[in-house]
Design a protein around this motif. Structure first.
Motif, PDB file in Angstrom:
ATOM      1  N   GLU A1191      54.580  45.852  46.273  1.00  8.64           N
ATOM      2  CA  GLU A1191      53.629  46.820  45.717  1.00  8.64           C
ATOM      3  C   GLU A1191      53.592  46.733  44.199  1.00  8.64           C
ATOM      4  O   GLU A1191      52.522  46.732  43.595  1.00  8.64           O
ATOM      5  CB  GLU A1191      53.996  48.237  46.155  1.00  8.64           C
ATOM      6  N   MET A1192      54.785  46.642  43.576  1.00 11.95           N
ATOM      7  CA  MET A1192      54.817  46.520  42.113  1.00 11.95           C
ATOM      8  C   MET A1192      54.141  45.214  41.682  1.00 11.95           C
ATOM      9  O   MET A1192      53.422  45.154  40.684  1.00 11.95           O
ATOM     10  CB  MET A1192      56.256  46.550  41.589  1.00 11.95           C
ATOM     11  N   TYR A1193      54.391  44.167  42.462  1.00 17.74           N
ATOM     12  CA  TYR A1193      53.787  42.863  42.184  1.00 17.74           C
ATOM     13  C   TYR A1193      52.259  42.973  42.163  1.00 17.74           C
ATOM     14  O   TYR A1193      51.581  42.514  41.241  1.00 17.74           O
ATOM     15  CB  TYR A1193      54.273  41.896  43.258  1.00 17.74           C
ATOM     16  N   ILE A1194      51.727  43.639  43.172  1.00 15.14           N
ATOM     17  CA  ILE A1194      50.265  43.768  43.263  1.00 15.14           C
ATOM     18  C   ILE A1194      49.730  44.647  42.137  1.00 15.14           C
ATOM     19  O   ILE A1194      48.670  44.381  41.562  1.00 15.14           O
ATOM     20  CB  ILE A1194      49.868  44.340  44.649  1.00 15.14           C
ATOM     21  N   ARG A1195      50.475  45.689  41.780  1.00 14.71           N
ATOM     22  CA  ARG A1195      50.024  46.553  40.679  1.00 14.71           C
ATOM     23  C   ARG A1195      49.911  45.753  39.385  1.00 14.71           C
ATOM     24  O   ARG A1195      48.940  45.875  38.634  1.00 14.71           O
ATOM     25  CB  ARG A1195      50.995  47.712  40.476  1.00 14.71           C
ATOM     26  N   TYR A1196      50.915  44.911  39.137  1.00 17.12           N
ATOM     27  CA  TYR A1196      50.884  44.133  37.899  1.00 17.12           C
ATOM     28  C   TYR A1196      49.845  43.013  37.969  1.00 17.12           C
ATOM     29  O   TYR A1196      49.315  42.597  36.936  1.00 17.12           O
ATOM     30  CB  TYR A1196      52.279  43.588  37.571  1.00 17.12           C
ATOM     31  N   ILE A1197      49.538  42.537  39.181  1.00 19.84           N
ATOM     32  CA  ILE A1197      48.421  41.587  39.308  1.00 19.84           C
ATOM     33  C   ILE A1197      47.155  42.227  38.761  1.00 19.84           C
ATOM     34  O   ILE A1197      46.402  41.619  37.986  1.00 19.84           O
ATOM     35  CB  ILE A1197      48.228  41.201  40.796  1.00 19.84           C
ATOM     36  N   HIS A1198      46.925  43.476  39.140  1.00 16.75           N
ATOM     37  CA  HIS A1198      45.691  44.138  38.707  1.00 16.75           C
ATOM     38  C   HIS A1198      45.739  44.529  37.229  1.00 16.75           C
ATOM     39  O   HIS A1198      44.711  44.549  36.556  1.00 16.75           O
ATOM     40  CB  HIS A1198      45.413  45.350  39.594  1.00 16.75           C
ATOM     41  N   LYS A1199      46.928  44.844  36.727  1.00 15.15           N
ATOM     42  CA  LYS A1199      47.028  45.096  35.280  1.00 15.15           C
ATOM     43  C   LYS A1199      46.689  43.821  34.509  1.00 15.15           C
ATOM     44  O   LYS A1199      45.973  43.865  33.496  1.00 15.15           O
ATOM     45  CB  LYS A1199      48.438  45.561  34.927  1.00 15.15           C
ATOM     46  N   LEU A1200      47.214  42.687  35.000  1.00 17.75           N
ATOM     47  CA  LEU A1200      46.926  41.415  34.342  1.00 17.75           C
ATOM     48  C   LEU A1200      45.439  41.084  34.452  1.00 17.75           C
ATOM     49  O   LEU A1200      44.817  40.606  33.496  1.00 17.75           O
ATOM     50  CB  LEU A1200      47.776  40.316  34.993  1.00 17.75           C
ATOM     51  N   TYR A1201      44.877  41.355  35.620  1.00 18.61           N
ATOM     52  CA  TYR A1201      43.432  41.113  35.829  1.00 18.61           C
ATOM     53  C   TYR A1201      42.608  41.908  34.817  1.00 18.61           C
ATOM     54  O   TYR A1201      41.678  41.379  34.199  1.00 18.61           O
ATOM     55  CB  TYR A1201      43.085  41.508  37.260  1.00 18.61           C
ATOM     56  N   ASP A1202      42.975  43.178  34.631  1.00 19.69           N
ATOM     57  CA  ASP A1202      42.230  44.007  33.670  1.00 19.69           C
ATOM     58  C   ASP A1202      42.357  43.470  32.253  1.00 19.69           C
ATOM     59  O   ASP A1202      41.396  43.486  31.473  1.00 19.69           O
ATOM     60  CB  ASP A1202      42.736  45.456  33.728  1.00 19.69           C
ATOM     61  N   LEU A1203      43.556  42.997  31.905  1.00 19.17           N
ATOM     62  CA  LEU A1203      43.747  42.421  30.565  1.00 19.17           C
ATOM     63  C   LEU A1203      42.851  41.203  30.374  1.00 19.17           C
ATOM     64  O   LEU A1203      42.233  41.022  29.321  1.00 19.17           O
ATOM     65  CB  LEU A1203      45.217  42.034  30.369  1.00 19.17           C
ATOM     66  N   HIS A1204      42.792  40.342  31.393  1.00 23.97           N
ATOM     67  CA  HIS A1204      41.956  39.144  31.280  1.00 23.97           C
ATOM     68  C   HIS A1204      40.485  39.506  31.141  1.00 23.97           C
ATOM     69  O   HIS A1204      39.764  38.905  30.328  1.00 23.97           O
ATOM     70  CB  HIS A1204      42.163  38.254  32.511  1.00 23.97           C
ATOM     71  N   LEU A1205      40.050  40.474  31.918  1.00 25.87           N
ATOM     72  CA  LEU A1205      38.642  40.873  31.811  1.00 25.87           C
ATOM     73  C   LEU A1205      38.341  41.404  30.423  1.00 25.87           C
ATOM     74  O   LEU A1205      37.293  41.119  29.835  1.00 25.87           O
ATOM     75  CB  LEU A1205      38.322  41.943  32.856  1.00 25.87           C
TER      76      LEU A1205
END
Length: 1953
Positions: A1191-1205
């Motif tokens: 779950e933490m892994y997936i949360r940070y995936i989306h945090k990273l995704y937002d940073l890239h966007l």
């Protein structure tokens, strides 16, 4: 400076020293000496002597506050400058200087009391302003001095805070307003005459003026006539009420000119001056409401079309009746300055001193203001000259009438200076009206004020004279009539208000009007005659109208009032006068209040029997009249009258009797209204009774005292009986009770004048106690009852302790009832506050302790319940509104909530040990005690919420916390005694711990955030309350024993939050609890997995909130004891039997904290940068590989995704989202709502992800990746027969192909960055990375960007590896240089005919390896031929992930440094040049090149190598006998070099042939020169005849490009006659030299360029073309070098494909188990070219298990018919038994003839294991599998030109480019491959968590399926699916065994999220 020291000893001598100590914040004692002149002696007192003593100066507290505040501001003020807040910086600087000046004035002490008060008010206002601006705390003050919260009750403190907060947030609305007017000038082109300007306020709604007039004169230039007298041209219109600030109130300006009758008359026509209309201007007051100030406003001036409309011109302008007025002929403009001022007039004078310094005229409202003040003396008669009706007087035209007015006294004398035209002009003796031309019915409507004194009013009259103004030369004025009007009638009444029609008496020119007696006998008004005057009035048509309005405090127009005041002259009219009193206007009564009261009591004394009741009624009427807000200010007048002038000593008897009579008849319905009036007036009735009795006692010496007491007792008995009556609903009786109760408390102070305090208290107690206790009666009565209780508590009676003890029970009784019903809470809160305000802190008086006893027993429980009830209600406007008192409803809500809280805190602070003990003993059962404790703990949790008080109320919060911790310490004993062991209650203990944790975590207790002075004050007053509570937690935890298990793991998170607070003592107390938890969990379950999981989860959320620091990490990990008696956690764990797992946990937590601290620090930055992204990637990897936290892994995936966007890294964003996509299946399993995803099935979420990923790949111009995803999701749509979406997907796929061919992509630069030094974050420290640059970003720009991201870093100026000192330095070093990517897929790049648009993708995508070349000379440098000793040091950097990926940079995993000999260097240079030539020739042939200059320059550079001599230098260096003998091992390489030279010659010859066809005419001479020089070059190579060389091996160029074969073997032809040419694959070095910005790499490139004789300029033309940006830092390994394949793309749709071979398509459709997966990597896109589109995906995915050894992963497949055995290649292929489809996206557009078809098949030897995560690039071409027997006559060979690409080797060099073909083979296979000795990547590496494609042949983690190859299906309409097959090479198998332990992967389950 400013610290306090204590003098211990003084030493005499030349220099005096002091021995001193002072207490510092941490209470360390310092002693020392220094010179005496370093300190200043001040008087002070010491409080709380001892460790925490406080030294308080005895100076004025305002000075003390100023000093400390200025010190605090000083530091913050400098920070404002640093933060570039210039505006506040300068404003604060001025305020600080101003405060310093005021401080000096206060210190000097020479100020008067009033001035001192004023100065202190200024000081505190500025201190508060500064504190608010700087975000400091609100300071509670009382009379400008700071309040010590310990010295006053908490309720009083709360009120002070709230009052100051309201004052700060909601400025009090002023009830009175004033308009400032300043006349500047009149701008007009043709004035020439003096002017009069008249301002007034006009109410258009009521159509009347509401103010007097402001009158001023202008000179001939339009400027004020008396500029030296400002009061003449400035005025203040005063006393405007709020009701007058509306849009229909207008400022009207009338302008009158003084001059000739006609504006255009000649100057000598007439010398007489007339007042004539000029113009009018109007402005709505609404225009001023927004800004309050209008400087230099220009008003347009209008004139009426006909003069007869002048009187209403302003109304016409307001109504916009344009036909009746127009702009004045001169287009005049009036310049004025207007400002609206608010507040009391005195306040305005203070605030705007500059306005009033030189004088301002005051313009009043017409009549009295809204509030009439006693003592206000006015006697103004307003006369409005309205209109007249006159006869022609025998003339042919109408008259020009002028009115002249005088005020004449009784003697006939004209009163001087009593006619006022308006403020701004002194009064005059006569008035002249303006003249209207030829008008017999003129209308003037001019307002005049006659301020005539009262003594001259009687007998005075006004006289108006009428004259005709001639326009002839003489200009004389002829008198033709007059009117007059007396100001007072004979009976003493003044002229009544209203319009009067006066008679115009005709007279001659010479009539003498000085003798007023002659005309006063005449009638003056039509219908009104003088008493005895019988003279007949001649009928006259002429009349004159005026309107009068009297505004007087001395004269009355009311006859009834006069009759009452003169009652003695008419005794018979007394009854009638008393009856009429109620009808007289209130303003008339209050004007003559004292006279009226004297009259009433005189009548009462005269005949009380007859008039007693009527006088009482009149008195009640007058008393109630004063309740009106208009006359409210006359109450002091009545009070003064009672005290000083009242003389009715006997009146009390009658008053008591009549009052009792009324109270006894409350049940009689018909009297209710009258009784209600009586009860309203009871306060003043009692005042009259008491004063009357006092006067009687003084006069008689106290006679009849007992009788009087009895009367009062009887009266109050009637009251008690009246109050005790119960009524149902809102009856008339309840209304009477409410009226009585509302005014009853005001009687107490009167009774105290005659009775003892206890007597009065008992009387009041009985009266209030008789109230009915029914709560469900009349609601309004209950409210009034409570208000009465409230007034009782606020009364003087309650402040006395004796009476308070009597009244308290009845007050508490009523409060309890209301609180129980939750009614009238605001009033209850106010009453409670007042009760506690009287109980001072630490008052040990017995009476106070008893009162506390009573309150605790009666109210504590209900008070707690009330607070819970209030705070659980929904908030009216959200939490934001809780901090600001702006909305009235919210204000009241917050106010009473806060007051209840302050009451509870006051009560708890007053409670002593005895009170607490009694309270706890009072609970009969444990259940009751449990409920009470839970209740109070819940209330405490509410009290410490951040929103409970506004954020700047730190003082209030600290007081509250001090009370809470004291109470908790008392109650924790009860918890231990009653709820442990067998009585253990989890809920109450949990509530206790929860309260303690949130108490410690409060923001207001975090002393580290305070300024040093504030921190010191808090510690001196309260100590560190966090440590106290922490010790209490530890103590209570130790008491729990085995019950601790109930709180594991629930309390891990809360306790962890406490330990993150940077307070050493608190940490040392709390961290051992974790050891205890681990120990107990180990005992219970044999491990502490729960503790570990909870610890890690909570740590992430807490540290991301900003908690924790580096010291905390050390405290967890360090073995050294920190800060005190407790050892570190690690040290404690090392003593345990379970130390291994414990130490492992601590290590994991420490590493996590390192990353979290880095992450938090990075996230504080404003913009998205590489540091943020890199840090997030590091943390994301950690959660996957080390912690397995999905779950933490997936949360940070989306945090990273937002940073890239946010950073517009769309390709990286797509790769990042793929990580989540890979965790999902194409299944219908329902998924819960998570992050931004709704509740949906897994299939839907995966579809949604695919669409988003495709959209990002499209925006990032990574269309090849998007194509694969389109196919994947199309496969799903097809399987569900969703043809609508399938169609869309296919169209989208087609659009992506179009974009590949049509749109340009830029090739990015790549940079190697080394981060050295200890100052870098953990995830960067002493590591090197390769970073993909942005579009158009070159080395200099990239270097600058990195230095901006790391502003403290030092850029290293060399490329050598740094030494250990750099690694360990306490600094930051950046080493940056450009590197060249080494593409994995060389064949695509070297294949002729593939457009550059396709090739560009493979040049910069899926790149694992980068190189950097450094040329150097080994041995002696040959000056004649430097190539003999030119070596190249080649550094190859191998990354952990391929670029692009989920980041723009990835860490370098391995460095390989090799040295290339001069011969190898020469081979590589020639291969590159040949490839470059082929490409240019091919482009020129197929017309891809618009400009042939690049080809021309390249040919010229090779043939005419003027700089370094060209290939001839290589001949000299390597073909000489000496070199061959000395280097026998290089024989094969020398042969290879010769072949390349020959090949170059062939290519050049063909290139010249092509060049000849396209060369323009002007370049022909150059072409001829090149041809000539080419023959010279050929002869130097020893090629006598080029054709002879070609004879043995005829070469066919499919696109016109020549190739050289190693052996001359006939090549079999395809059925349509096209030749198949065996091709040599060049080395892995890129086909085209890519020059980087790096100076180092460009040096090497220059050397290479020189070898071929190519000029630098031509290189730029060839190579510096803008290349599409096609990659971004990525995370997957490329394909194994041993795996290679080639297939003809013609098989896809070739019309020549025979039916018998169509089965090949089906053969390619292997099952997911049989097929490994393929993946491609994305390419970022430029913003301008982003396109949104939908996504796609597939479920039948090949899997790979990263934990299986290599051989187990082998996939068996059918041998391909294209695998033509040839030498070593054939053997390898036969061993492996499989082929890989060429990793090429769809076919390039056909540029050559369809007849030309070539098949190129090139298997390669085994390379890296697929386990690495290496992935072949995916091609849409099909793979055909055949038996070997079919190959010889396969018609597929005649298919279209192959788009298959061979040689996916990752090696940088290849010793052999191909093999000799066997003569018996029907086709020749040529391929490049890696030698077996090439270093192969280990498989022991951890597969990166963000690798898009993880290899798994089992099924547990469906990682790679997002981009894997879907199985081909039958319908021919779909594009074929390529296959990827792994080799099963035994050689690889042995390498795979050398594995390193792998970190744990994700759990083998599909994501639940």
């Amino acid at each position: 400076i400013g610290d306090t020291v204590q003098i211990l000893e003084k030493c005499d001598g030349e220099v005096v020293f002091f021995c001193l100590f002072f207490f510092y914040i941490l209470c360390f004692i310092f002693q020392g000496i220094f010179p005496s002149n370093y300190i200043h002696l001040k008087n002070a007192c010491v409080k709380n002597k001892g460790q925490f003593e406080m030294v308080i100066p005895t100076e004025d507290s305002v000075i003390t506050e100023m000093t400390s505040t200025l010190r605090d501001w000083g530091t913050m003020w400098k920070q404002l400058y640093v933060r570039n807040e210039g505006d506040l910086f300068h404003r604060l600087w001025h305020i600080m200087n101003e405060i310093l000046d005021l401080r000096r004035q206060v210190l000097v002490g020479h100020l008067t009391h009033d001035r001192m008060k004023d100065v202190k008010r200024h000081i505190t206002a500025r201190l508060d302003w500064g504190n608010e601006q700087l975000g400091l705390d609100l300071v509670p003050r009382k009379e400008y001095a700071m309040v010590d919260p310990e010295e006053i009750s908490i309720t009083e403190l709360y009120r002070l805070m709230e009052h100051r907060h309201r004052k700060k947030d909601t400025p009090v609305q002023a009830s009175s307003h004033h308009l400032f007017v300043q006349m500047k000038s009149l701008m007009c082109s043709n004035l020439g005459e003096e002017l009069e300007v008249i301002f007034s306020l006009f109410d258009s709604k009521e159509n009347r003026p509401i103010s007097e007039r402001f009158f001023l004169r202008l000179n001939r230039n339009g400027l004020p006539k008396c500029p030296e007298k400002p009061e003449r041209h400035c005025s203040l219109f005063v006393d405007l009420g709020s009701s007058e600030l509306r849009k229909d109130i207008y400022i009207t300006v009338h302008i009158i000119r003084i001059g000739r009758m006609g504006a255009g008359e000649k100057k000598n026509a007439c010398n007489v001056q007339y007042r004539r209309p000029f113009g009018c201007a109007v402005l709505s007051i609404a225009d001023l409401l927004a800004g309050d100030s209008k400087d230099d406003l220009i008003l347009k001036v209008y004139m009426c079309n006909t003069e007869s409309d002048w009187y209403q011109i302003h109304e016409n302008i307001i109504k916009k009746l344009n036909a009746r007025y127009n702009l004045t002929g001169s287009n005049a403009g009036l310049a004025v300055s207007l400002q609206l001022l608010h507040g009391d007039l005195e306040q305005i004078r203070r605030e705007y001193t500059s306005r009033f310094t030189h004088g301002v005229s005051i313009t009043r409202k017409l009549g009295f203001s809204n509030i009439i003040m006693p003592g206000e003396m006015r006697n103004d008669l307003y006369i409005t000259v309205e209109r007249g009706e006159f006869e022609k007087g025998g003339k042919s035209v109408a008259r020009n009438v002028e009115v002249t007015m005088h005020v004449v006294d009784s003697s006939g004398q004209i009163l001087k200076d009593f006619i006022s035209f308006g403020s701004g002009e002194p009064p005059a003796s006569e008035y002249h009206s303006f003249v209207l031309y030829h008008n017999n019915g003129p209308r003037w409507s001019e307002l005049l004020k006659l301020p005539i004194p009262v003594d001259k009013f009687r007998g005075a009259h006004i006289r108006c004279e009428f004259r005709h103004c001639s326009t002839k030369e003489k200009g004389e004025k002829k008198l033709f009539g007059f009117s007059f009007m007396p100001l007072m009638q004979e009976n003493g009444r003044t002229l009544p208000d209203g319009t009067h029609e006066l008679i115009v008496h005709k007279c001659e020119e010479n009539t003498n009007l000085q003798d007023s007696g002659r005309y006063l006998k005449l009638p003056f008004s039509k219908g009104i005659f003088l008493g005895n005057n019988s003279q007949a009035i001649k009928t006259t048509k002429e009349s004159f109208w005026i309107t009068s309005f009297l505004c007087s405090t001395k004269l009355t127009q009311n006859g009834d009032m006069l009759d009452l005041l003169k009652w003695r002259t008419h005794p018979d009219k007394i009854a009638g006068c008393l009856s009429k009193l109620k009808e007289i206007d209130g303003s008339e009564i209050v004007k003559f209040l004292q006279d009226t009261l004297d009259t009433l009591f005189g009548i009462l004394d005269e005949n009380s029997q007859k008039y007693g009741s009527k006088v009482f009624d009149c008195l009640v009427h007058i008393i109630n009249l004063l309740q009106d807000s208009k006359f409210h200010h006359f109450k002091p007048v009545m009070d003064t009258y009672i005290e000083s002038h009242f003389a009715g000593a006997l009146a009390y008897r009658d008053l008591i009797k009549v009052l009792k009579w009324h109270i006894d008849r409350v049940t009689e319905v018909e009297l209710h209204e009258h009784i209600q009036e009586v009860l309203k007036a009871q306060e003043y009735i009692f005042k009259y009774i008491v004063q009357s009795r006092r006067l009687f006692s003084i006069a008689t010496g106290g006679q009849n005292e007992e009788e009087f007491r009895c009367c009062i007792q009887e009266l109050l008995m009637s009251v008690r009986f009246f109050l005790s009556q119960e009524s149902k609903g809102a009856s008339a009786l309840s209304q009477l009770q409410a009226v009585f109760l509302s005014s009853f408390p005001s009687v107490y102070s009167e009774l105290l004048k005659l009775f003892d305090v206890r007597e009065v208290a008992n009387l009041v107690h009985d009266a209030l106690g008789s109230l009915p206790t029914v709560m469900h009666g009349d609601e309004s009565l209950q409210a009034v009852k409570l208000q009465s209780i409230g007034k009782t508590v606020e009364s003087h009676l309650y402040t006395n302790p004796d009476s308070r003890y009597i009244l308290l029970p009845v007050v508490l009784h009523h409060l309890h009832m209301h609180l129980q019903e939750q009614k009238d809470l605001i009033m209850c809160a106010r009453i409670l506050s007042n009760i506690f305000c009287l109980i001072k802190k630490n008052s040990s008086e017995k009476s106070v302790l008893e009162e506390i006893d009573v309150i605790v027993n009666s109210l504590l429980d209900i008070l707690l319940r009330t607070i819970l009830e209030i705070t659980s209600r929904p908030q009216p406007s959200g939490s934001a509104m809780r901090l600001q008192f702006q909305d009235v409803t919210v204000t009241s809500f917050l106010s009473h909530e806060g007051e209840f809280v302050s009451c509870l805190l006051s009560l708890l602070r007053q409670m002593t040990d005895r009170h607490y003990q009694q309270l706890l003993d009072s609970f009969s059962t444990k259940e009751d005690l449990r409920d009470f404790l839970l209740q109070i703990f819940t209330v405490f949790r509410i009290l410490i919420r951040p929103e409970m008080f506004p954020k700047d109320w730190t003082v209030m919060r600290l007081v509250a916390n001090n009370v809470i911790i004291t109470t908790v310490l008392y109650l924790s004993d009860a918890l231990r005694k009653n709820f442990l062991n067998e009585n253990f209650d989890y809920k109450i203990w949990d509530s206790y711990f929860f309260l303690a944790v949130i108490f410690i975590n409060q923001l207001c207790l975090q002393l580290e955030m305070f300024t040093p002075s504030k921190k010191k004050k808090v510690l001196e007053k309260y100590g560190d309350m966090r440590v106290t509570m922490g010790c209490e937690i530890f103590s209570m935890w130790q008491n729990l024993g085995e019950h601790k298990l109930h709180f594991i793991p629930a309390l891990i998170g809360p306790f962890l939050e406490v330990t993150l607070i940077p307070q050493p003592d608190l940490r040392n107390v709390m961290i051992p609890i974790f050891h205890d938890m681990m120990d107990w969990e180990q005992r219970r379950s044999g491990n502490f997995k729960q503790v570990e999981a909870k610890l890690i989860d909570k740590l992430d959320s807490l540290m991301s909130e900003g908690k924790g620091d580096e010291t905390y990490r050390e405290l967890f990990n360090s073995i050294i004891p920190l800060f005190g008696p407790y050892p570190s956690l690690l040290k404690k764990i090392e003593r345990e039997t379970w130390r291994e797992s414990g130490v492992s946990l601590i290590a994991t937590v420490t590493r996590l904290m390192e990353r979290l601290l880095d992450y938090r620090d990075c996230m504080k930055m404003g913009e998205v940068d590489g540091k943020k992204i890199g840090c997030t990637v590091s943390l994301l990897n950690f959660y996957k590989t080390e912690l397995n936290k999905e779950e933490m892994y997936i949360r940070y995936i989306h945090k990273l995704y937002d940073l890239h966007l946010k950073a517009q890294n769309f390709t990286e964003a797509a790769y990042t989202l793929l990580l989540y996509d890979e965790l999902l299946e194409w299944s219908d399993r329902p998924l819960r709502e998570f992050l931004t995803y709704p509740m949906q099935t897994e299939w839907q979420r995966k579809e949604c992800l695919h669409l988003t990923i495709i959209q990002n790949f499209d925006r990032g111009k990574c269309w090849e990746n998007g194509i694969i995803l389109c196919r994947k999701i199309a496969e799903q749509y097809e399987s569900y027969y969703d043809y609508r979406n399938l169609s869309k997907m296919r169209m989208m796929e087609a659009s992506l192909y179009d974009k590949i061919m049509d749109q340009q992509r830029l090739e990015p630069e790549f940079f190697r960055v080394g981060f050295y030094g200890k100052k870098f974050p953990f995830f960067l420290r002493n590591k090197e990375f390769v970073c993909r640059g942005h579009d158009y970003e070159r080395l200099e720009a990239f270097q600058q960007r990195m230095l901006n991201e790391f502003p403290h870093a030092i850029a290293m100026q060399h490329a050598n590896q740094p030494d250990e000192t750099i690694f360990q330095a306490e600094a930051q070093y950046l080493q940056i240089y450009a590197v060249t990517p080494i593409p994995e897929n060389q064949e695509v790049l070297q294949r002729d005919g593939i457009p550059n648009n396709i090739k560009s993708f493979y040049k910069v995508n899926h790149i694992w390896r980068f190189r950097y070349d450094r040329p150097f000379h080994k041995g002696t440098k040959d000056k004649e031929n430097e190539f003999k000793s030119l070596w190249v040091e080649r550094t190859t950097l191998i990354l952990v992930q391929s670029l692009p990926g989920i980041s723009r940079w990835f860490e370098v995993e391995k460095r390989e440094v090799v040295e290339m000999s001069p011969l190898e260097n020469a081979i590589e240079v020639l291969e590159n040049k040949n490839q470059q030539l082929r490409t240019l020739i091919s482009q020129c042939q197929t017309r891809q090149m618009q400009n042939i200059n690049p080809l021309t320059m390249c040919l010229n550079g090779v043939i005419d190598a003027a700089v370094n001599g060209g290939v001839a230098r290589y001949q000299e260096a390597f073909f000489i006998k000496e070199y061959i003998l000395n280097h026998p091992e290089d024989g094969e390489k020398i042969t290879r070099l010769r072949e390349l030279m020959l090949e170059q010659a062939q290519i050049l010859e063909f290139g010249l042939a092509v060049h000849e066809k396209v060369v323009p005419q002007d370049m022909r001479p150059l072409h001829k020169k090149l041809v000539d020089q080419f023959f010279v070059m050929k002869s130097s190579l020893g090629i006598p005849e080029f054709s002879a060389c070609v004879q043995a091996s005829p070469v066919h160029f499919p696109n016109g490009s020549p190739r050289v074969c190693r052996n001359s073997i006939p090549v079999s032809m395809s059925p349509d006659g096209a030749r198949v040419i065996p091709r040599r694959s060049p080395l892995s070095y890129p086909a085209v030299n890519r020059y980087s910005s790096s100076s180092l790499s460009s040096q090497a490139s220059a050397e290479v360029s020189n070898i071929t004789g190519q000029s630098e300029s031509s290189d730029e033309v060839f190579n510096m073309q803008p290349s599409p940006s096609t990659s971004s830092l990525s995370s997957a390994h490329s394909a194994s070098p041993n795996v290679t394949s080639s297939a003809p793309s013609s098989a896809r749709a070739s019309p020549l494909l025979s039916d018998k071979h169509k089965h090949s398509r089906e053969n390619s459709c292997l099952s997911p188990r049989e097929r490994p997966c393929s993946a491609i990597y994305p390419i970022p896109l430029e913003t301008s070219q982003r396109i949104l589109f939908n996504h796609i995906g597939d479920g039948a995915l090949p899997r790979s298990d990263s934990n299986l050894p290599g051989p187990d992963k082998a996939v068996n497949s059918t041998p391909s018919s294209w695998s033509l055995d040839s030498g070593k290649e054939a053997r390898n292929t036969s061993e492996s038994g499989k082929l890989i489809s060429p990793p090429v996206p769809p076919r390039p557009a056909q540029t050559a003839s369809p007849a030309r078809h070539i098949a190129s098949v090139s298997p390669s030897p085994a390379g890296r294991s697929p386990m690495k995560g290496s992935v072949q690039s995916f091609t849409p071409s099909p793979v055909e599998y055949h038996s070997s027997g079919l190959i010889s006559n396969s018609p597929v060979l005649s298919g279209s030109y192959s788009s298959g690409i061979s040689s996916l080797s990752r090696c940088s060099t290849s010793e052999t480019s191909g093999f000799e073909s066997q003569g018996s083979e029907p086709a020749v296979t040529v391929s490049s491959y890696s030698t077996p000795e090439e270093p192969v990547r280990k498989e022991s590496k951890t597969p990166p968590p963000y690798s898009v494609y993880e290899r798994t042949l089992k099924r547990p983690v469906p990682l790679p399926h997002s981009l894997s190859i879907p199985p081909a299906t039958d319908p021919p309409a779909l594009p074929p699916k390529p296959q990827l097959v792994r080799t099963n090479n035994l050689e690889n198998s042995s390498r795979r065994t050398e594995q390193v332990p792998r970190p744990r992967p994700l759990p083998r389950k599909v994501s639940q999220l």
